[in-house]
Design an enzyme around this catalytic site. Structure first.
Site, PDB file in Angstrom:
ATOM      1  N   ASP A 221       0.858  -1.188   0.000  1.00 45.49           N
ATOM      2  CA  ASP A 221       0.000   0.000   0.000  1.00 45.49           C
ATOM      3  C   ASP A 221       0.889   1.232   0.000  1.00 45.49           C
ATOM      4  OD1 ASP A 221      -2.420  -1.242   0.133  1.00 45.49           O
ATOM      5  OD2 ASP A 221      -2.354  -1.417   2.311  1.00 45.49           O
TER       6      ASP A 221
ATOM      7  N   ASP B  43      -4.449  -3.215   5.273  1.00 39.75           N
ATOM      8  CA  ASP B  43      -4.762  -2.674   6.596  1.00 39.75           C
ATOM      9  C   ASP B  43      -6.264  -2.665   6.868  1.00 39.75           C
ATOM     10  OD1 ASP B  43      -5.153  -0.734   4.697  1.00 39.75           O
ATOM     11  OD2 ASP B  43      -3.698   0.679   5.509  1.00 39.75           O
TER      12      ASP B  43
ATOM     13  N   ASP C  36      -9.425  -5.594   3.124  1.00 37.78           N
ATOM     14  CA  ASP C  36      -8.187  -6.118   2.544  1.00 37.78           C
ATOM     15  C   ASP C  36      -7.980  -7.579   2.916  1.00 37.78           C
ATOM     16  OD1 ASP C  36      -7.552  -3.731   1.433  1.00 37.78           O
ATOM     17  OD2 ASP C  36      -6.178  -3.098   3.014  1.00 37.78           O
TER      18      ASP C  36
END
Ligand code: ATP
Length: 911
Positions: A325, A644, A648
């Protein structure tokens, strides 16, 4: 009144539990309650006590065979043999316990590291504490992705949905509502139960039951903790062990039959057979693998990578792609608003120190009109972060007033919102001055899929909605725009203008958020995104800078050298993401960028065909991540994927190595992950890959060592019997070196520092054999060398002196010292001992020292001399032994140096 909490109102529950919902319990009070009710956890499985561990060692097949041999020796009156074997077995069991104990300890430490936490309000402050420390009366804050840490009577909820399948078996999330009166069908709607999962929204509740008193405790089902699965390598080794046992038993049987056929006494040959079997079978191997994995896991924890599942350690070494990410993993998640542009064209630059609310606001263009004012209000009101210093705080709907903080301004909550709060404060807009907490009517929380958030408040004129979110998303919801003091229709031209402004900001690596506003007709009933977030008035944009983490560029470059592709995945705009990617050197020549929209148009096959070339996915939703993982796996990649948010979890679970964030992550993703980053930092993943590679390397090192030694021992005996020589080694001697002198150096090899070039090699193929890269041949070759040297010494001594005990003592010592020298050769497959550094593994020096001392004891303590049938050797003999055995190290070194020369030559020729 257990079980009846839902029949009371939130206020009554708080009163009964003597807590102020706005302040939470005081620390002292919480401590007192904790002493009274005990920890908030459910009974876990107890560790195995040491004595049980010791007895477990005797379940091993080989140990049982040895015990049988002890009994037979005893029955035949060979007491010395019986005692010696027993001694060796006990010593071996003690070593086994030591290894197992270490492994267990590290796993227990691991469990502590991954213990669940809860966000509570204590003494007016929001804090993260261990869930085990919760007590009745604590005020707990919940948000999407949290596992509910105790039984709660809800006090507030915004779109709060909880999945309760763990209790009810029903997988559809339940919408929670603190206002529902608790009886009949709705009786659980005002409660949240321990172990259930928040799938949406946010809320706040008071703890009514902890530990065994919870609904979960009553069912007494255990929550998932750190799992102790075996790794693929461990499973393969167990299989290999099985084949080896069968093969060795065959050879041993052949030795025994041949020996007896040649006229050797049956008892002697029986003992020789048993000890040879023990010598040949690397029974210590699985235990050492476990220790090395466990020690590696500790080493990784020190580097901030917490492994939740042991197999992840192994898979890490095979990773070919790391998908990370952007926000928080690649960048620092410390946002600062730098630019504001209103829809009316007012442009300002904002500067200041950290979160200090007093900064410099430089108007570059236009003036502070109504669009400016509404934008600042939206930033302050549509916000759940908390800005605080000392006793002062301004904060959102679910936050409380902070009190008694140390100096310095701090932001609590989402950093994006924190930055906006600071911006508004710098421009003179403080939430506390704008409205009272009771003026907040509802919140439509932020979700990655929606990419926006709305707060509804009561103003003098009536209810008003303030929205903030991704500019492209918000533009779709707006039909009007505020320009200066006027509200005009949002024409295509104005839309283009706004998009242009957005692109300029994004290209400067700024993360851009847009703001919108809408006065609502009063009494609209229930507020939902469909009724509220439409026909809005566009207000303007704010661009914030989130600096990349300092070590990320280096880590990305290291990945490239190590043959690992780095992929950045972000919900942010592609221009912003591209600018950040360029800053960290992620985009190479030919690397492509794909947006969520484009991804939606690709079929799975088309995505697979492109996935290898794409290094940046922008404006994606969590659902896209799952498709990305699948596409990469389809292409044969071993994928590490970070996550997170609550959504996800599926992608993190599907990835070969699922990675969750320790600081900003949710419980759901953490539980789905194989590894958690304590510091959320991308470079920690790369460090973990390095560890994963190193651990596997070390496992190969001691497998090479143990198996080479075993091959050497078996060959010495086998060739001697074939050649009609007397047995060069006595059973006790074989047992001794196998179970005592080998074990310590092998364990120390497992802790060897890693090769320097470990990140200069391509990733290992996951299905690669442990003997790949010529290791099998090297083991055979070294085993043969050891056997040849030992037999040579034995035959020389035997023909020269005709003293069998002397010849055997020499063979025994030759083999042991061969192994003790050879262990240094095993430290690297490519580098000589001089390159590796003789002293860089002090454990190994210690282990070799202890083994040498033990061997000298056997040689010189009279009682042991008798038990092991050894005779003292003169210095000349020792000299010969050391000369021959040191040869193994010397030959290994010369071989590696030649190999290196050759490699360099090939490289040179290629260039
Ligand atoms: P990454 O996926 O790298 O973590 P991200 O934070 O941009 O990046 P999301 O959290 O999915 O990804 O956010 C997606 C978009 O939603 C952001 O680009 C931003 O425009 C918008 N956004 C982020 N946080 C908020 C918030 N608190 N309120 C409203 N909108 C937000």
């Amino acid at each position: 009144m257990p079980g009846q909490w839902h029949t009371l109102t939130g206020g009554e529950v708080a009163r009964l539990l003597a807590v102020d919902p706005a302040q939470g319990l005081g620390e002292k009070e919480a401590e007192a309650r904790y002493r009274e009710v005990g920890p908030n956890d459910l009974p876990r499985q107890q560790g195995v006590p040491l004595w049980q561990m010791f007895f477990h060692q005797f379940r091993d097949f080989m140990v049982l065979v040895l015990l049988a041999a002890t009994a037979i020796s005893g029955l035949l009156g060979e007491y010395a043999d019986a005692v010696t074997i027993l001694l060796i077995v006990v010593l071996n069991a003690a070593l086994g316990v030591l290894q197992e104990y270490r492994a267990e300890k590290s796993l227990a430490a691991l469990q502590k590291l991954t213990a669940p936490e809860a966000r509570v309000l204590r003494g007016g402050m929001e804090k993260k504490i261990l869930a085990a420390r919760l007590v009745p009366g604590d005020i707990v804050l919940l948000e999407a992705g949290d596992r509910v840490p105790a039984d709660l009577r809800l006090l507030q909820a915004a779109q709060l949905e909880v999945e309760e399948s763990i209790l009810s078996g029903e997988s559809m999330p339940v919408r929670k509502d603190p206002a529902v009166a608790g009886s009949g069908a709705g009786e659980h709607r005002n409660m949240a139960f321990m172990g259930t999962m928040v799938t949406r929204g946010r809320g706040r509740g008071v703890v009514v039951a902890t530990g065994l008193a919870t609904a979960m405790g009553q069912i007494a089902r255990l929550l998932a903790g750190t799992q102790q699965e075996s790794t693929p390598l461990q499973r393969r080794l167990a299989q290999l062990g099985g084949y080896l046992v069968a093969f060795c038993l065959l050879i041993c049987a052949a030795v025994v039959v041949l020996g007896v056929y040649r006229g050797a006494p049956l008892y002697n040959m029986f003992l020789a057979g048993v000890s040879l079997a023990v010598a040949a079978i690397p029974e210590g191997l699985p235990a050492i693998v476990t220790v090395v994995l466990a020690v590696g896991v500790q080493r990784m924890a020190r580097r901030q990578a917490i492994v939740r599942r042991l197999p992840a350690v192994e898979t890490l070494g095979c990773a070919t792609v790391i998908c990370a990410d952007k926000t928080g993993t690649i960048t620092q998640n410390k946002m600062q608003v730098r630019q504001v542009v209103t829809a009316g064209g007012t442009r300002a630059e904002i500067t200041g120190q950290g979160y200090e609310p007093r900064g410099r606001v430089k108007l570059l263009q236009g003036r502070e009109g109504r669009d400016w004012q509404l934008l600042m209000q939206a930033a302050a009101i549509c916000n759940n972060a908390l800005l605080k210093k000392g006793g002062l705080s301004i904060g959102g709907f679910f936050r409380s007033r902070a009190a008694g903080m140390a100096d310095g301004w701090q932001v609590q909550g989402d950093p994006t919102e924190g930055a906006l709060l600071v911006m508004a404060a710098r421009c003179g807009y403080w939430r506390e001055k704008l409205l009272q907490p009771e003026d907040v009517l509802a919140e439509l929380p932020f979700e990655s899929e929606r990419k926006r958030m709305t707060v509804l408040v009561r103003e003098k004129t009536g209810p008003v909605a303030y929205t903030k979110g991704a500019p492209d998303v918000l533009l779709e919801l707006c039909t009007q725009v505020c320009r200066g003091e006027q509200i005009v229709p949002l024409t295509d031209e104005i839309r283009k203008e706004i998009i242009q402004q957005h692109s300029e900001m994004a290209a400067a690596a700024l993360r851009v958020l847009a703001f919108a506003w809408r006065p609502l007709p009063s009494g609209e009933g229930e507020y939902s995104p469909d009724t509220v977030e439409r026909e809005m008035v566009f207000l303007g944009l704010a661009g914030m800078y989130d600096p990349p983490r300092p070590q990320v560029s280096g880590a990305v470059a290291l990945c490239r050298r190590a043959g690992i592709k780095t992929v950045m995945i972000t919900g942010d705009h592609s221009l912003t993401a591209q600018a950040v990617a360029q800053e960290i050197g992620l985009l190479g020549r030919g690397d492509q960028i794909l947006t969520g929209q484009e991804l939606d148009r690709l079929s799975d096959q088309e995505l697979s065909a492109r996935a290898d070339k794409v290094s940046l996915y922008a404006r994606v939703s969590p659902q896209h991540k799952l498709r990305i993982v699948r596409a990469l796996q389809e292409n044969g990649h071993v994928v590490a994927m970070t996550g997170d948010g609550v959504n996800d979890a599926p992608a993190v679970k599907k990835a070969d190595i699922g990675i969750a964030m320790g600081q900003s992550g949710t419980d759901v993703t953490r539980e789905a992950a194989g590894m958690v980053l304590a510091d959320d930092d991308f470079s920690t993943i790369v460090a973990a890959v390095e560890e994963g590679r190193g651990i596997y390397d070390n496992i190969r090192k001691f497998i090479r060592y143990l198996l080479s030694c075993n091959v050497g021992e078996v060959l010495v005996m086998f060739v001697a019997v074939l050649a009609g020589l007397p047995l060069p080694l006595l059973p006790m001697q074989i047992l001794w070196m196998n179970l005592v002198t080998d074990g310590l150096p092998a364990m120390a090899l497992g802790m060897d520092p890693y090769d320097r070039d470990i990140m200069y090699r391509p990733p290992r193929r996951p299905r690669e054999s442990i003997f790949a890269g010529g290791l099998g041949w090297r083991i055979l070759g070294s085993g043969m060398l050891i056997a040849a040297g030992t037999l040579l010494i034995f035959v020389l001594a035997w023909y020269q002196t005709h003293q069998l005990d002397l010849a055997r003592t020499m063979a025994f010592n030759t083999l042991v010292f061969f192994q003790l020298f050879y262990v240094f050769s095993c430290r690297s497959e490519h580098h000589s001992i001089w390159e590796v550094g003789l002293t860089s593994n002090p454990y190994l020096l210690l282990a070799v020292g202890v083994s040498t001392a033990l061997q000298l004891l056997v040689n010189y303590v009279p009682l042991l001399q008798r038990l092991f049938h050894v005779v003292p050797l003169p210095a000349a003999q020792w000299g010969l032994i050391l000369l021959v055995t040191a040869l193994s190290l010397l030959l290994g070194t010369v071989y590696k140096m030649l190999q290196k020369r050759l490699r360099e030559k090939i490289m040179y020729l290629r260039v």
